[in-house]
Motif scaffolding. Structure first.
Motif, mmCIF file in Angstrom:
data_model
loop_
_atom_site.group_PDB
_atom_site.id
_atom_site.type_symbol
_atom_site.label_atom_id
_atom_site.label_comp_id
_atom_site.label_asym_id
_atom_site.label_seq_id
_atom_site.Cartn_x
_atom_site.Cartn_y
_atom_site.Cartn_z
ATOM 1 N N ALA A 78 -7.610 -17.178 -36.365
ATOM 2 C CA ALA A 78 -8.504 -17.572 -37.463
ATOM 3 C C ALA A 78 -7.765 -18.430 -38.482
ATOM 4 C CB ALA A 78 -9.088 -16.326 -38.133
ATOM 5 N N MET A 79 -6.529 -18.078 -38.780
ATOM 6 C CA MET A 79 -5.735 -18.847 -39.731
ATOM 7 C C MET A 79 -5.499 -20.263 -39.214
ATOM 8 S SD MET A 79 -3.009 -15.837 -40.601
ATOM 9 C CE MET A 79 -2.110 -16.602 -41.932
ATOM 10 N N ALA A 80 -5.143 -20.368 -37.938
ATOM 11 C CA ALA A 80 -4.890 -21.683 -37.337
ATOM 12 C C ALA A 80 -6.155 -22.528 -37.302
ATOM 13 C CB ALA A 80 -4.325 -21.508 -35.930
ATOM 14 N N SER A 81 -7.300 -21.891 -37.116
ATOM 15 C CA SER A 81 -8.572 -22.623 -37.111
ATOM 16 C C SER A 81 -8.917 -23.138 -38.498
ATOM 17 C CB SER A 81 -9.695 -21.717 -36.592
ATOM 18 O OG SER A 81 -9.464 -21.328 -35.248
ATOM 19 N N ARG A 103 -6.249 -18.379 -50.657
ATOM 20 C CA ARG A 103 -5.592 -17.739 -49.518
ATOM 21 C C ARG A 103 -4.253 -18.369 -49.171
ATOM 22 N NH1 ARG A 103 -8.515 -13.928 -50.853
ATOM 23 N NH2 ARG A 103 -10.717 -14.054 -50.284
ATOM 24 N N TRP A 104 -3.865 -19.456 -49.891
ATOM 25 C CA TRP A 104 -2.677 -20.187 -49.493
ATOM 26 C C TRP A 104 -1.890 -20.695 -50.687
ATOM 27 C CZ3 TRP A 104 -2.140 -19.982 -44.309
ATOM 28 C CH2 TRP A 104 -3.286 -19.825 -43.533
ATOM 29 N N LEU A 105 -0.627 -20.915 -50.462
ATOM 30 C CA LEU A 105 0.185 -21.743 -51.347
ATOM 31 C C LEU A 105 1.064 -22.617 -50.460
ATOM 32 C CD1 LEU A 105 3.271 -20.427 -51.317
ATOM 33 C CD2 LEU A 105 2.238 -18.796 -52.873
ATOM 34 N N ARG A 106 1.605 -23.666 -51.046
ATOM 35 C CA ARG A 106 2.454 -24.604 -50.306
ATOM 36 C C ARG A 106 3.883 -24.488 -50.807
ATOM 37 N NH1 ARG A 106 1.328 -29.927 -51.710
ATOM 38 N NH2 ARG A 106 0.644 -29.075 -53.725
ATOM 39 N N SER A 107 4.825 -24.565 -49.891
ATOM 40 C CA SER A 107 6.234 -24.502 -50.283
ATOM 41 C C SER A 107 7.103 -25.025 -49.149
ATOM 42 C CB SER A 107 6.640 -23.068 -50.624
ATOM 43 O OG SER A 107 7.986 -23.007 -51.061
ATOM 44 N N LEU A 199 -9.613 -10.522 -42.395
ATOM 45 C CA LEU A 199 -8.499 -11.322 -41.899
ATOM 46 C C LEU A 199 -8.808 -12.070 -40.616
ATOM 47 C CD1 LEU A 199 -5.512 -8.863 -42.561
ATOM 48 C CD2 LEU A 199 -6.390 -10.682 -44.035
ATOM 49 N N THR A 200 -9.771 -11.621 -39.843
ATOM 50 C CA THR A 200 -10.109 -12.287 -38.585
ATOM 51 C C THR A 200 -11.225 -13.317 -38.759
ATOM 52 O OG1 THR A 200 -11.689 -10.542 -37.995
ATOM 53 C CG2 THR A 200 -9.402 -10.279 -37.222
ATOM 54 N N TRP A 205 -10.115 -17.553 -44.528
ATOM 55 C CA TRP A 205 -8.890 -18.344 -44.665
ATOM 56 C C TRP A 205 -9.153 -19.764 -45.150
ATOM 57 C CZ3 TRP A 205 -4.704 -15.732 -45.087
ATOM 58 C CH2 TRP A 205 -4.570 -14.504 -44.418
ATOM 59 N N ARG A 206 -10.406 -20.167 -45.195
ATOM 60 C CA ARG A 206 -10.728 -21.502 -45.707
ATOM 61 C C ARG A 206 -10.754 -21.543 -47.234
ATOM 62 N NH1 ARG A 206 -15.137 -22.425 -41.119
ATOM 63 N NH2 ARG A 206 -13.866 -23.584 -39.608
#
Length: 221
Positions: A78-81, A103-107, A199-200, A205-206
């Motif tokens: 799901a995350m990869a999608s 749901r995300w941060l960049r580093s 999580l699934t 995750w979007r």
């Protein structure tokens, strides 16, 4: 989605943690790469990336001493999608993650216990690695995460770190690299702190994927 596990078979306790991880993964057909004696990360990680290169698929690479949530393969799929073509750091250790609303941060940090490489990325990383001078590989600290970080910097594309982390490092297990007690060996936002998280679900995750906040790597600026 393929799963590779780097197994320090020369450490007796890792037989237990590997067995636990395989049990948590359930019917996932994971590839276990065994190091029968101590090896530098530059050796076993290259073996893992070369194995991932042969797969015509996204690949998740895990250490043998991690803990993962139920339905892990569905989670990372799901995350990869939600973030196609991006490299994902699944063991988010950045303290700032606790304040992130999406749901995300960049580093420019790839946390070694668990990460996902999209299809084709292992080849690009290995090609980049092969062009580095031997002096770079010989210097202390040139683990696989350092190579990956420099590769990401070369193309100006930070890693995406998941919030929450979906890989937990078992810090009760002795580190094969002598990192016991290292503060960055622990994930900052464990999935168990998000009991209602779907999580699934790709849509979960979007959230926030369009413009994740950037956090500087605390140890490799």
């Amino acid at each position: 989605m393929r799963v590779i596990i780097a197994h320090a078979a020369w450490l007796e306790d890792r037989k237990r943690t590997l067995g636990r991880l395989l049990e948590q993964l359930g019917n996932v057909d994971a590839t276990v790469l065994r190091s029968t004696r101590p090896e530098h990360a530059a050796i076993w990680a290259r073996r893992a990336w070369e194995t991932a290169e042969r797969y015509d698929d996204d690949t998740t690479i895990l250490n043998d001493d991690v803990i993962v949530p139920p339905d892990f393969l569905k989670v990372v799929t799901a995350m990869a999608s939600a973030a196609p073509g991006r490299s994902l750091s699944l063991h988010t250790g950045l303290p700032e993650a606790a304040r992130i609303r999406g749901r995300w941060l960049r580093s420019y940090w790839l946390s070694g216990p668990g990460y996902l490489l999209p299809k084709g990325e292992p080849t690009k990383m290995l090609d980049f690695w092969s062009k580095l001078p031997w002096s770079f590989n010989a210097r202390p600290g040139a683990n696989e995460d350092v190579i990956a970080i420099h590769h990401a910097w070369s193309k100006q594309e930070p890693f995406l770190h998941s919030v929450p982390a979906v890989v937990r490092h078992d810090t009760e297990t002795k580190s094969s690299l002598g990192y016991d007690g290292h503060k960055l060996r622990t994930s900052a936002v464990d999935w168990e702190r998000f009991p209602d998280a779907k999580l699934t679900d790709v849509d979960y995750w979007r959230e926030g994927i369009a413009a994740p906040p950037f956090v500087e790597n605390p140890w490799c600026k």
